[in-house]
Design an enzyme around this catalytic site. Structure first.
Site, PDB file in Angstrom:
ATOM      1  N   ARG A  80       0.826  -1.200   0.000  1.00 15.73           N
ATOM      2  CA  ARG A  80       0.000   0.000   0.000  1.00 15.73           C
ATOM      3  C   ARG A  80       0.867   1.261   0.000  1.00 15.73           C
ATOM      4  O   ARG A  80       0.512   2.287   0.599  1.00 15.73           O
ATOM      5  CB  ARG A  80      -0.963   0.000   1.192  1.00 15.73           C
ATOM      6  CG  ARG A  80      -2.317   0.654   0.876  1.00 15.73           C
ATOM      7  CD  ARG A  80      -3.249   0.647   2.076  1.00 15.73           C
ATOM      8  NE  ARG A  80      -3.683  -0.685   2.408  1.00 15.73           N
ATOM      9  CZ  ARG A  80      -4.011  -1.110   3.627  1.00 15.73           C
ATOM     10  NH1 ARG A  80      -3.913  -0.286   4.653  1.00 15.73           N
ATOM     11  NH2 ARG A  80      -4.418  -2.339   3.831  1.00 15.73           N
ATOM     12  N   ARG A 122      -3.612   6.532   0.472  1.00 18.51           N
ATOM     13  CA  ARG A 122      -4.216   7.754   0.983  1.00 18.51           C
ATOM     14  C   ARG A 122      -3.300   8.577   1.885  1.00 18.51           C
ATOM     15  O   ARG A 122      -3.618   9.723   2.198  1.00 18.51           O
ATOM     16  CB  ARG A 122      -5.514   7.412   1.730  1.00 18.51           C
ATOM     17  CG  ARG A 122      -6.615   6.918   0.808  1.00 18.51           C
ATOM     18  CD  ARG A 122      -7.850   6.503   1.591  1.00 18.51           C
ATOM     19  NE  ARG A 122      -7.599   5.319   2.408  1.00 18.51           N
ATOM     20  CZ  ARG A 122      -8.495   4.772   3.213  1.00 18.51           C
ATOM     21  NH1 ARG A 122      -9.686   5.330   3.353  1.00 18.51           N
ATOM     22  NH2 ARG A 122      -8.197   3.693   3.900  1.00 18.51           N
ATOM     23  N   ARG A 166      -7.154  10.608  -6.713  1.00 17.63           N
ATOM     24  CA  ARG A 166      -8.389   9.912  -6.346  1.00 17.63           C
ATOM     25  C   ARG A 166      -9.590  10.829  -6.526  1.00 17.63           C
ATOM     26  O   ARG A 166     -10.655  10.407  -7.005  1.00 17.63           O
ATOM     27  CB  ARG A 166      -8.271   9.447  -4.890  1.00 17.63           C
ATOM     28  CG  ARG A 166      -9.526   8.938  -4.232  1.00 17.63           C
ATOM     29  CD  ARG A 166      -9.945   7.593  -4.768  1.00 17.63           C
ATOM     30  NE  ARG A 166     -11.046   7.067  -3.979  1.00 17.63           N
ATOM     31  CZ  ARG A 166     -12.320   7.469  -4.080  1.00 17.63           C
ATOM     32  NH1 ARG A 166     -12.644   8.403  -4.958  1.00 17.63           N
ATOM     33  NH2 ARG A 166     -13.252   6.937  -3.323  1.00 17.63           N
ATOM     34  N   ASP A 214      -7.087  -3.375  -7.259  1.00 18.49           N
ATOM     35  CA  ASP A 214      -7.737  -3.939  -6.078  1.00 18.49           C
ATOM     36  C   ASP A 214      -8.017  -5.410  -6.342  1.00 18.49           C
ATOM     37  O   ASP A 214      -8.275  -5.805  -7.491  1.00 18.49           O
ATOM     38  CB  ASP A 214      -9.046  -3.203  -5.776  1.00 18.49           C
ATOM     39  CG  ASP A 214      -9.631  -3.600  -4.434  1.00 18.49           C
ATOM     40  OD1 ASP A 214      -9.140  -3.089  -3.401  1.00 18.49           O
ATOM     41  OD2 ASP A 214     -10.539  -4.442  -4.400  1.00 18.49           O
ATOM     42  N   TYR A 234     -14.647 -12.473   0.462  1.00 17.81           N
ATOM     43  CA  TYR A 234     -15.374 -11.242   0.157  1.00 17.81           C
ATOM     44  C   TYR A 234     -16.631 -11.538  -0.654  1.00 17.81           C
ATOM     45  O   TYR A 234     -17.688 -10.934  -0.432  1.00 17.81           O
ATOM     46  CB  TYR A 234     -14.483 -10.285  -0.628  1.00 17.81           C
ATOM     47  CG  TYR A 234     -13.520  -9.494   0.218  1.00 17.81           C
ATOM     48  CD1 TYR A 234     -13.952  -8.383   0.941  1.00 17.81           C
ATOM     49  CD2 TYR A 234     -12.169  -9.833   0.284  1.00 17.81           C
ATOM     50  CE1 TYR A 234     -13.066  -7.642   1.708  1.00 17.81           C
ATOM     51  CE2 TYR A 234     -11.274  -9.097   1.044  1.00 17.81           C
ATOM     52  CZ  TYR A 234     -11.736  -8.002   1.760  1.00 17.81           C
ATOM     53  OH  TYR A 234     -10.862  -7.275   2.522  1.00 17.81           O
TER      54      TYR A 234
END
Length: 357
Positions: A37, A41, A50, A87, A163
């Site tokens: 990562r 962010r 983004r 992702d 998921y």
């Protein structure tokens, strides 16, 4: 242990890039470094990109912006490897499962909980839907410095299936375990589809320019031993074999988060070239049990990176002291946290490279 340019396995030429040399089994004086990562962010330039993209999924499918955010941490820090920005859930999305990302809540999927729902999934449009991702890989490969490697990635079948069945994140994994334990034939069909799709997806990333690939199995540690063998190890082995067959010499990194002592079983059973270590794996144990068999990657606690200063540097030194005498890639035990100051990342990289400036 291989040193002085010698590589593990039957590869006749050791790659020039430090990251790839390490995955080939070489021990370097300075371990290569990248961070899970690392594009995210915590970087103001990521937040700007983004915002331009609109939604998170739009960012993943926008080759120009996805390439930009992949390259941002390379420009800032000069990491030894870039990892594709995408992702793990783009694969179920490409298989036909409805997917949305809700701000502050994470991914939401239409749950797949029965045989009929599994039957409605299809890989027929896989490459059509994921075409923008392959374009991103090509753009990044063309823009990277010559010493920097490019990592492609996918989620491992167990984690992606979790998921898909749970409809998002989970704390107890009850729905996916009930399907796996109670209807193993149905769950096996889902896993088989994910093995097929993930293998094809990784091979297309490699064709587009990825030089190594990583399989993220974020929920590997929630299964008991027998189920771990069936739903984590065996499907991962099939993907590794498919990548080896379709792209000989391209290394595969496995990251079985939470596997603990079963990490040794994972390494032996899957055949990955390197294994990522989460924060809980003792580096000394990894040096004895894992590193003689494969390169290892990890495993600084991301909260040390958030904290910065002397505690971060001491923790990093302890990991290098334990693992630096074998093939080793410095990384985190999980991803960079959102509130991590960018200057802490810069300080860590300088320290690992022996640069006091």
């Amino acid at each position: 242990m291989k040193q002085d340019g010698q590589s593990r396995g039957d590869r006749s030429v050791t790659p020039a890039k430090p990251f790839l040399r390490t995955l080939a089994g070489e021990t370097l004086a300075r371990p290569p470094v990248w961070l899970m990562r690392q594009a995210g962010r915590y970087l103001p330039e990521y937040r700007a990109a983004r915002a331009r993209a609109g939604s998170f999924l739009d960012l993943c499918y926008n080759p120009e912006l996805a390439a930009e955010v992949t390259l941002q941490p390379i420009r800032r820090y000069g990491f030894d490897a870039a990892i594709l920005f995408s992702d793990i859930l783009v694969v179920p999305h490409a298989l036909g499962q409805a997917l949305d990302y809700v701000e502050g809540e994470g991914p939401k999927l239409e749950p797949v909980t029965e045989a009929a729902a599994v039957g409605r999934l299809s890989a027929d449009r896989l490459h059509e839907v994921l075409g923008p991702v392959y374009e991103t890989v090509g753009r990044v490969a063309a823009a990277l410095p010559p010493e920097t490697a490019l990592i492609g990635f996918a989620g491992s079948p167990w984690t992606v299936a979790t998921y898909m069945v749970e409809g998002g994140g989970s704390k107890e994994y009850a729905a996916v375990k009930r399907l796996a334990y109670g209807e193993p034939e149905t769950f096996a069909r889902l896993i088989d589809l994910l093995v097929e799709a993930t293998s094809a997806y990784l091979l297309r990333q490699i064709e587009a320019g990825a030089e190594a690939v990583q399989l993220f199995d974020s929920w590997a540690g929630v299964l008991p031993e027998g189920e771990f063998e069936r739903w984590v190890v065996a499907p991962t082995r099939r993907i590794v074999e498919a990548v080896r067959a379709g792209a000989p010499g391209v290394p595969v990194i496995g990251f079985p988060r939470g596997a603990g002592l079963l990490t040794e079983r994972y390494l032996a059973g899957t055949g990955v070239d390197a294994v990522g270590l989460d924060t809980t794996v003792p580096p000394g144990w990894a040096a004895r049990a894992l590193q003689p068999k494969a390169a290892v990657q990890g495993n600084l606690d991301p909260v040390f990176l958030l904290t910065g200063g002397a505690p971060m540097l001491r923790a990093a030194d302890a990991i290098v002291d334990a693992l630096g005498r074998g093939p080793f890639v410095f990384n985190l035990g999980h991803g960079v946290l959102q509130k991590t100051p960018p200057e802490h990342v810069a300080a860590l990289v300088r320290h690992l490279r022996g640069d006091a400036g």
